[in-house]
Scaffold this active site. Structure first.
Site, mmCIF file in Angstrom:
data_model
loop_
_atom_site.group_PDB
_atom_site.id
_atom_site.type_symbol
_atom_site.label_atom_id
_atom_site.label_comp_id
_atom_site.label_asym_id
_atom_site.label_seq_id
_atom_site.Cartn_x
_atom_site.Cartn_y
_atom_site.Cartn_z
ATOM 1 N N SER A 166 0.831 -1.209 0.000
ATOM 2 C CA SER A 166 0.000 0.000 0.000
ATOM 3 C C SER A 166 0.863 1.255 0.000
ATOM 4 O O SER A 166 1.617 1.524 0.944
ATOM 5 C CB SER A 166 -0.903 0.004 1.229
ATOM 6 O OG SER A 166 -1.426 1.306 1.418
ATOM 7 N N HIS B 39 -1.180 -1.288 -4.315
ATOM 8 C CA HIS B 39 -2.453 -0.924 -3.679
ATOM 9 C C HIS B 39 -2.485 0.589 -3.455
ATOM 10 O O HIS B 39 -1.574 1.156 -2.855
ATOM 11 C CB HIS B 39 -2.560 -1.677 -2.349
ATOM 12 C CG HIS B 39 -3.850 -1.518 -1.629
ATOM 13 N ND1 HIS B 39 -4.961 -2.297 -1.896
ATOM 14 C CD2 HIS B 39 -4.212 -0.676 -0.637
ATOM 15 C CE1 HIS B 39 -5.954 -1.939 -1.085
ATOM 16 N NE2 HIS B 39 -5.532 -0.950 -0.308
ATOM 17 N N ASP C 114 -4.750 3.815 -2.009
ATOM 18 C CA ASP C 114 -5.847 4.151 -1.101
ATOM 19 C C ASP C 114 -6.360 5.558 -1.329
ATOM 20 O O ASP C 114 -5.685 6.528 -1.001
ATOM 21 C CB ASP C 114 -5.351 4.031 0.346
ATOM 22 C CG ASP C 114 -5.064 2.596 0.730
ATOM 23 O OD1 ASP C 114 -6.012 1.787 0.734
ATOM 24 O OD2 ASP C 114 -3.889 2.287 1.005
ATOM 25 N N MET D 258 -9.090 8.380 -0.330
ATOM 26 C CA MET D 258 -9.995 8.738 0.786
ATOM 27 C C MET D 258 -10.597 10.116 0.544
ATOM 28 O O MET D 258 -9.949 10.970 -0.063
ATOM 29 C CB MET D 258 -9.215 8.774 2.105
ATOM 30 C CG MET D 258 -8.462 7.514 2.413
ATOM 31 S SD MET D 258 -7.529 7.694 3.954
ATOM 32 C CE MET D 258 -6.524 6.220 3.889
ATOM 33 N N HIS E 50 -8.211 1.152 -4.076
ATOM 34 C CA HIS E 50 -9.147 0.981 -2.959
ATOM 35 C C HIS E 50 -9.800 2.328 -2.658
ATOM 36 O O HIS E 50 -9.148 3.219 -2.111
ATOM 37 C CB HIS E 50 -8.357 0.446 -1.750
ATOM 38 C CG HIS E 50 -9.147 0.326 -0.486
ATOM 39 N ND1 HIS E 50 -8.545 0.173 0.750
ATOM 40 C CD2 HIS E 50 -10.493 0.315 -0.249
ATOM 41 C CE1 HIS E 50 -9.477 0.080 1.683
ATOM 42 N NE2 HIS E 50 -10.665 0.178 1.101
ATOM 43 N N MET F 268 -12.035 4.607 -0.571
ATOM 44 C CA MET F 268 -12.708 4.820 0.708
ATOM 45 C C MET F 268 -13.435 6.147 0.596
ATOM 46 O O MET F 268 -13.082 7.140 1.235
ATOM 47 C CB MET F 268 -11.665 4.834 1.845
ATOM 48 C CG MET F 268 -11.178 3.449 2.194
ATOM 49 S SD MET F 268 -9.613 3.475 3.077
ATOM 50 C CE MET F 268 -8.489 3.522 1.695
ATOM 51 N N MET G 193 -11.436 -5.497 5.426
ATOM 52 C CA MET G 193 -10.641 -4.554 6.209
ATOM 53 C C MET G 193 -10.351 -5.186 7.574
ATOM 54 O O MET G 193 -11.279 -5.591 8.287
ATOM 55 C CB MET G 193 -11.381 -3.230 6.412
ATOM 56 C CG MET G 193 -11.537 -2.380 5.156
ATOM 57 S SD MET G 193 -10.011 -2.108 4.240
ATOM 58 C CE MET G 193 -8.987 -1.293 5.480
ATOM 59 N N GLY H 159 -3.003 4.276 8.002
ATOM 60 C CA GLY H 159 -2.051 3.177 8.019
ATOM 61 C C GLY H 159 -1.539 2.971 9.441
ATOM 62 O O GLY H 159 -1.804 3.777 10.335
ATOM 63 N N GLY H 160 -0.827 1.896 9.645
ATOM 64 C CA GLY H 160 -0.142 1.661 10.918
ATOM 65 C C GLY H 160 -1.028 1.334 12.102
ATOM 66 O O GLY H 160 -0.609 1.486 13.251
ATOM 67 N N ASP I 136 -6.574 -6.176 4.346
ATOM 68 C CA ASP I 136 -5.911 -4.867 4.380
ATOM 69 C C ASP I 136 -5.965 -4.272 5.786
ATOM 70 O O ASP I 136 -7.048 -4.033 6.319
ATOM 71 C CB ASP I 136 -6.656 -3.958 3.385
ATOM 72 C CG ASP I 136 -6.050 -2.580 3.235
ATOM 73 O OD1 ASP I 136 -4.981 -2.318 3.807
ATOM 74 O OD2 ASP I 136 -6.674 -1.751 2.531
ATOM 75 N N GLY I 137 -4.773 -4.026 6.359
ATOM 76 C CA GLY I 137 -4.678 -3.361 7.660
ATOM 77 C C GLY I 137 -3.949 -4.202 8.689
ATOM 78 O O GLY I 137 -4.378 -5.314 9.002
ATOM 79 N N GLY I 138 -2.827 -3.696 9.161
ATOM 80 C CA GLY I 138 -2.093 -4.403 10.210
ATOM 81 C C GLY I 138 -1.477 -5.716 9.754
ATOM 82 O O GLY I 138 -1.224 -6.612 10.564
ATOM 83 N N SER J 126 2.773 -0.086 6.138
ATOM 84 C CA SER J 126 3.950 0.259 6.946
ATOM 85 C C SER J 126 4.969 -0.866 7.070
ATOM 86 O O SER J 126 6.177 -0.613 7.060
ATOM 87 C CB SER J 126 3.537 0.758 8.334
ATOM 88 O OG SER J 126 2.243 0.384 8.654
HETATM 89 C C1 DX5 Z 1 -6.162 1.863 5.519
HETATM 90 C C2 DX5 Z 1 -5.726 1.502 4.135
HETATM 91 C C3 DX5 Z 1 -4.588 0.543 4.091
HETATM 92 C C4 DX5 Z 1 -3.341 1.004 4.786
HETATM 93 C C5 DX5 Z 1 -2.750 -0.212 5.456
HETATM 94 O O1 DX5 Z 1 -7.358 2.522 5.504
HETATM 95 O O2 DX5 Z 1 -6.791 0.937 3.403
HETATM 96 O O3 DX5 Z 1 -4.318 0.089 2.781
HETATM 97 O O4 DX5 Z 1 -2.385 1.585 3.945
HETATM 98 O O5 DX5 Z 1 -1.670 0.180 6.226
HETATM 99 P P1 DX5 Z 1 -0.937 -0.805 7.232
HETATM 100 O O6 DX5 Z 1 -0.462 -1.980 6.420
HETATM 101 O O7 DX5 Z 1 0.194 0.048 7.745
HETATM 102 O O8 DX5 Z 1 -1.917 -1.186 8.285
HETATM 103 ZN ZN ZN Z 2 -6.369 -0.055 1.429
#
Ligand code: DX5
Ligand code: ZN
Length: 215
Positions: A7, A32, A34, A36, A65, A67, A136, A143-144, A174-176, A197
């Site tokens: 991402s 990927h 993102d 928003m 993606h 959002m 999700m 992120g992070g 996606d996420g963590g 991250s």
């Molecule tokens: C969050 C995004 C993710 C984000 C993930 O809303 O959709 O794609 O970049 O970041 P990490 O991998 O750091 O959780």
């Molecule tokens: Zn994403």
């Protein structure tokens, strides 16, 4: 083999050129991206001017993606970019079936994304029409964040729904996603790992991508 979609949100935005060259050179399957809007999620990332610049040098398929509220407004613009996959949130579009048909008609693969609190069974009547489900594993917008543990059981439920329906949809999470959560996700049935991250903040991002590919 597990697909990896790093991402860009976690990249160094002052050196996007260098970051994308790293992705091109790596074993990443997709990139990927993102988007928003500060409405659907409480943050604003980047929009089409940045996506267009990225698309000119990125050699990997683009996994976009959205959002944003009513993502169907941007189907044509996303197709023009040359995106491979357009992911829209189930919670952000009222006529999901129509949106999926329009994404296909525009020549892209259609991904449907679920927030952590949205049950997998809401996809029962659309699962055979979609190319991917993006689960999700954090609340979208940043992120992070810390991985939400319930995602593991959700992946298993989705794997079952896909098997029962005869759908060919891929499962992306996606996420963590990092060294501890990634193997458990793959074990539960995930096809595509998004990681921000963990990849971009690493001293050797290409090695991290390589490691995720081995799972
Ligand atoms: C969050 C995004 C993710 C984000 C993930 O809303 O959709 O794609 O970049 O970041 P990490 O991998 O750091 O959780
Ligand atoms: Zn994403």
């Amino acid at each position: 083999m597990t697909k990896v979609s790093p991402s860009l949100l976690a990249a160094d935005f002052l050196h996007l050129d260098r970051e994308i060259q790293m992705i091109n050179h790596s074993e990443a399957d997709w990139l990927h991206l993102d988007v928003m809007d500060g409405m659907f999620v409480p943050n604003i990332s980047f929009g089409f001017p940045v996506l267009e610049a990225v698309a000119t040098i990125c050699q990997k398929p683009l996994d976009v993606h959205f959002m944003i509220e009513r993502p169907e407004r941007y189907i044509a613009q996303t197709a023009k970019l040359g995106a491979m996959m357009m992911n829209v949130h189930q919670e952000a579009t009222v006529h999901l079936h129509r949106t999926v048909q329009e994404i296909h008609a525009a020549g892209m693969k259609a991904g449907v994304t679920l927030n952590p609190s949205t049950p997998v069974n809401t996809l029962e009547d659309i699962i055979t029409d979609v190319d991917m489900v993006l689960l999700m594993s954090v609340n979208p917008g940043f992120g992070g964040q810390k991985f939400i543990e319930n995602t593991i059981v959700k992946v298993k439920r989705l794997r079952q729904l896909i098997a029962d329906s005869g759908s060919h949809a891929l499962i992306e999470v996606d996420g963590g996603v990092q060294g501890e959560t990634a193997p458990r996700l793959v074990e539960a049935g995930v096809d595509v790992l998004v990681s921000g991250s963990y990849v971009f903040k690493a001293t050797d991002p290409e090695a991290v991508i390589h490691g995720l590919k081995q799972l």
